[in-house]
Design a protein around this motif. Structure first.
Motif, PDB file in Angstrom:
ATOM      1  N   ALA A  62      48.156   1.573 -42.808  1.00 40.35           N
ATOM      2  CA  ALA A  62      49.580   1.096 -42.703  1.00 40.35           C
ATOM      3  C   ALA A  62      50.438   1.998 -41.369  1.00 40.35           C
ATOM      4  N   TYR A  63      49.819   2.974 -41.088  1.00 39.15           N
ATOM      5  CA  TYR A  63      50.361   3.828 -39.820  1.00 39.15           C
ATOM      6  C   TYR A  63      49.818   2.902 -38.519  1.00 39.15           C
ATOM      7  N   ARG A  64      48.685   2.639 -38.447  1.00 39.40           N
ATOM      8  CA  ARG A  64      48.224   1.700 -37.260  1.00 39.40           C
ATOM      9  C   ARG A  64      48.874   0.576 -37.228  1.00 39.40           C
ATOM     10  N   ARG A  65      48.680  -0.254 -38.448  1.00 41.04           N
ATOM     11  CA  ARG A  65      49.158  -1.441 -38.502  1.00 41.04           C
ATOM     12  C   ARG A  65      50.300  -1.472 -39.681  1.00 41.04           C
ATOM     13  N   PRO A  66      51.670  -1.256 -39.206  1.00 40.53           N
ATOM     14  CA  PRO A  66      52.526  -1.304 -40.427  1.00 40.53           C
ATOM     15  C   PRO A  66      52.830  -2.538 -41.060  1.00 40.53           C
ATOM     16  N   LEU A  67      53.287  -2.700 -42.222  1.00 43.47           N
ATOM     17  CA  LEU A  67      53.575  -4.016 -43.061  1.00 43.47           C
ATOM     18  C   LEU A  67      55.000  -4.274 -42.829  1.00 43.47           C
ATOM     19  N   ALA A  68      55.370  -5.466 -42.578  1.00 44.85           N
ATOM     20  CA  ALA A  68      56.536  -6.136 -42.496  1.00 44.85           C
ATOM     21  C   ALA A  68      57.329  -5.601 -43.850  1.00 44.85           C
ATOM     22  N   ALA A  69      58.613  -5.251 -43.789  1.00 44.24           N
ATOM     23  CA  ALA A  69      59.449  -4.590 -44.904  1.00 44.24           C
ATOM     24  C   ALA A  69      60.806  -4.595 -44.687  1.00 44.24           C
ATOM     25  N   GLY A  70      61.563  -4.478 -45.720  1.00 43.28           N
ATOM     26  CA  GLY A  70      63.033  -4.587 -45.697  1.00 43.28           C
ATOM     27  C   GLY A  70      63.472  -3.974 -47.299  1.00 43.28           C
ATOM     28  N   GLY A  71      64.795  -3.697 -47.247  1.00 45.07           N
ATOM     29  CA  GLY A  71      65.242  -2.816 -48.276  1.00 45.07           C
ATOM     30  C   GLY A  71      66.712  -3.477 -48.727  1.00 45.07           C
ATOM     31  N   ALA A  72      67.029  -2.987 -49.862  1.00 47.16           N
ATOM     32  CA  ALA A  72      68.470  -3.302 -50.415  1.00 47.16           C
ATOM     33  C   ALA A  72      68.789  -2.234 -51.416  1.00 47.16           C
ATOM     34  N   VAL A  73      70.092  -1.883 -51.162  1.00 50.60           N
ATOM     35  CA  VAL A  73      70.833  -0.949 -52.286  1.00 50.60           C
ATOM     36  C   VAL A  73      71.856  -1.729 -53.111  1.00 50.60           C
ATOM     37  N   LEU A  74      71.650  -1.406 -54.393  1.00 47.95           N
ATOM     38  CA  LEU A  74      72.554  -1.925 -55.499  1.00 47.95           C
ATOM     39  C   LEU A  74      73.630  -0.825 -55.558  1.00 47.95           C
ATOM     40  N   ASN A  75      73.096   0.596 -55.943  1.00 45.38           N
ATOM     41  CA  ASN A  75      74.097   1.588 -55.982  1.00 45.38           C
ATOM     42  C   ASN A  75      73.503   2.860 -55.436  1.00 45.38           C
ATOM     43  N   GLY A  76      74.071   3.422 -54.595  1.00 43.83           N
ATOM     44  CA  GLY A  76      73.620   4.473 -53.583  1.00 43.83           C
ATOM     45  C   GLY A  76      73.400   5.917 -54.026  1.00 43.83           C
ATOM     46  N   ALA A  77      73.529   6.124 -55.312  1.00 42.03           N
ATOM     47  CA  ALA A  77      73.622   7.488 -55.688  1.00 42.03           C
ATOM     48  C   ALA A  77      72.077   7.981 -56.194  1.00 42.03           C
ATOM     49  N   GLY A  78      71.380   8.035 -55.019  1.00 41.63           N
ATOM     50  CA  GLY A  78      70.150   8.281 -55.139  1.00 41.63           C
ATOM     51  C   GLY A  78      69.505   8.645 -54.003  1.00 41.63           C
ATOM     52  N   GLU A  79      68.186   8.839 -53.506  1.00 33.13           N
ATOM     53  CA  GLU A  79      67.544   9.249 -52.454  1.00 33.13           C
ATOM     54  C   GLU A  79      66.145   8.565 -52.143  1.00 33.13           C
ATOM     55  N   CYS A  80      66.021   8.034 -51.114  1.00 32.51           N
ATOM     56  CA  CYS A  80      64.466   7.663 -50.769  1.00 32.51           C
ATOM     57  C   CYS A  80      64.223   7.713 -49.142  1.00 32.51           C
ATOM     58  N   THR A  81      63.478   8.627 -48.972  1.00 27.41           N
ATOM     59  CA  THR A  81      63.440   8.932 -47.346  1.00 27.41           C
ATOM     60  C   THR A  81      62.472   7.918 -46.783  1.00 27.41           C
ATOM     61  N   LEU A 283      62.834  -1.491 -52.356  1.00 25.08           N
ATOM     62  CA  LEU A 283      61.992  -1.955 -50.927  1.00 25.08           C
ATOM     63  C   LEU A 283      61.186  -2.973 -51.216  1.00 25.08           C
ATOM     64  N   ALA A 284      60.989  -3.909 -50.337  1.00 22.10           N
ATOM     65  CA  ALA A 284      59.815  -4.967 -50.375  1.00 22.10           C
ATOM     66  C   ALA A 284      59.178  -5.158 -49.240  1.00 22.10           C
ATOM     67  N   CYS A 285      57.731  -5.266 -49.149  1.00 24.27           N
ATOM     68  CA  CYS A 285      56.834  -5.375 -48.188  1.00 24.27           C
ATOM     69  C   CYS A 285      56.010  -6.637 -48.173  1.00 24.27           C
ATOM     70  N   SER A 286      55.322  -7.142 -47.182  1.00 24.94           N
ATOM     71  CA  SER A 286      54.370  -7.949 -47.135  1.00 24.94           C
ATOM     72  C   SER A 286      53.123  -7.508 -46.529  1.00 24.94           C
ATOM     73  N   THR A 287      51.913  -7.852 -47.381  1.00 19.08           N
ATOM     74  CA  THR A 287      50.656  -7.125 -46.858  1.00 19.08           C
ATOM     75  C   THR A 287      49.998  -8.108 -45.608  1.00 19.08           C
ATOM     76  N   THR A 288      50.501  -9.298 -45.320  1.00 21.29           N
ATOM     77  CA  THR A 288      50.045 -10.282 -44.384  1.00 21.29           C
ATOM     78  C   THR A 288      50.599 -10.368 -43.173  1.00 21.29           C
ATOM     79  N   VAL A 289      51.874  -9.810 -42.780  1.00 19.30           N
ATOM     80  CA  VAL A 289      52.766  -9.742 -41.849  1.00 19.30           C
ATOM     81  C   VAL A 289      52.541  -8.432 -41.236  1.00 19.30           C
ATOM     82  N   ARG A 290      51.761  -8.138 -40.168  1.00 15.67           N
ATOM     83  CA  ARG A 290      51.535  -6.653 -39.809  1.00 15.67           C
ATOM     84  C   ARG A 290      52.034  -6.532 -38.532  1.00 15.67           C
ATOM     85  N   PRO A 291      53.106  -5.946 -38.177  1.00 15.74           N
ATOM     86  CA  PRO A 291      53.515  -5.746 -37.062  1.00 15.74           C
ATOM     87  C   PRO A 291      53.050  -4.545 -36.123  1.00 15.74           C
TER      88      PRO A 291
END
Length: 359
Positions: A62-81, A283-291
């Protein structure tokens, strides 16, 4: 321990994959390291440890060929680096690490070391690992850093080894889920999958640590209102839920963000109201779209627009089942200061569902 389908609980109309887990998506791995100790509390000892690490590997390059990804927050009292970077660039370039709130820094450090070991190029361009957390301090003594770098490495190695297996992964009180509670019962790690009519697989992984017992709903039945009240004792924190969707459908980063947002609908079906103090981060990602690392993607068809609807349904249904799986797989756990998180009895759930159907 039984899974929802073992009890005749069928969520939605789409079929699951062979293991009904994220492992049904080709190339995906899932591993755990559980930290369970009973020692005197500080300063004489490290205290009661009910915690751990869970690692999801969506692709080993994934470092050389990242996966397409996107995220969403429903309530933000937490952490995700790494969440902000994933949203900004629309890519995922590390495994997803899950742990408890106070262990996040240690896991992040180890994740950086693992990234450097697997690809020396990280030193030239740095990387921000994705590490999500929930609060397990009801059962786990967080006054000492209970997780070590070796624990993180063990979970990562287990994730790599699990790819391609035909066996369902461990769930419930394992890895990052060891000290978590959900809807008034023991929670933890839960996963489920669905296969769309077009043949795409959608897997959902959850770290469940949210909700109140009276709101627990199983396949539309108000199970939480029908079971005995919680034992008296200190109140649990509001809790949180980290959710990850991984799919082999060719979905771009904008579509991935829309998939991630649907995790919240699945949580609501089980009784979540996203408390003020909870962190629902998805967080969601696709294993077949690799920017590539500059964001350019290879040409090819994409699933978008109305064609996303079956994937939306798959995420919602798999999320609902993953919550139940995390609870049904978890036994009663006694933690620090004698605090107890009661396991959800499958026999009780089965009886209540049968009574509801007869009624």
């Amino acid at each position: 321990m039984p899974r929802p389908r073992d009890l005749g609980i069928v969520i939605g109309t789409l079929p699951p994959g062979p293991t009904c887990s994220v492992l049904d998506v080709p190339g995906v791995g899932l591993g755990h390291a559980t930290v369970w100790r009973d020692e005197p509390p500080p300063p004489d000892g490290r205290g009661t440890a009910r915690t751990g690490v869970t690692v999801l590997v969506a692709a080993d390059d994934a470092y050389r060929r990242p996966l397409a990804a996107g995220g969403a927050v429903l309530n933000g009292a937490g952490e995700c680096t790494g969440f902000l970077t994933a949203g900004e660039w629309g890519t995922l370039e590390t495994p997803v690490y899950l742990t408890s709130t106070m262990q996040l820094g240690r896991v992040y450090d180890a994740a950086c070391e693992i990234a450097l070991e697997h690809d020396a190029g990280v030193a030239d361009d740095v990387v921000i690992p994705v590490v999500g957390e929930c609060d397990d301090s009801f059962l786990n003594d967080c006054r000492r850093m209970q997780v070590t770098g070796d624990d993180v490495r063990a979970a990562h190695a287990a994730a790599l080894a699990s790819r391609g297996t035909a066996d369902a992964p461990d769930q419930g009180a394992v890895g990052a889920g060891t000290g978590m509670s959900c809807l008034g019962f023991k929670g933890g790690i839960g996963t489920a999958s669905r296969v769309t009519p077009e043949g795409h697989t959608v897997g959902v992984l959850l770290l469940t640590n949210f909700g109140e017992r009276p709101r627990l709903t199983v396949a539309g039945v108000p199970v939480g209102a029908l079971v005995p009240a919680e034992p008296s004792g200190p109140g649990r924190p509001a809790g949180s839920c980290i959710g990850v969707v991984v799919t082999d459908a060719p979905v771009d980063s904008a579509g991935c963000a829309r998939l991630a947002r649907r995790i919240g609908l699945g949580l609501a079906r089980t009784g979540s109201t996203a408390h003020h103090g909870s962190g629902e981060i998805f967080l969601a990602c696709s294993t077949t779209v690799r920017p590539d690392r500059d964001g350019a993607t290879e040409p090819g068809p994409r699933v978008s627009g109305r064609a996303l609807d079956p994937l939306f349904a798959a995420v919602v249904d798999a999320t609902e089942e993953a919550v139940l799986a995390s609870m049904l797989a978890a036994p009663t756990v006694v933690g620090r200061d004698g605090n107890t998180s009661e396991g959800l009895d499958p026999a009780v759930v089965t009886r209540l569902l049968e009574e509801h159907r007869r009624g």
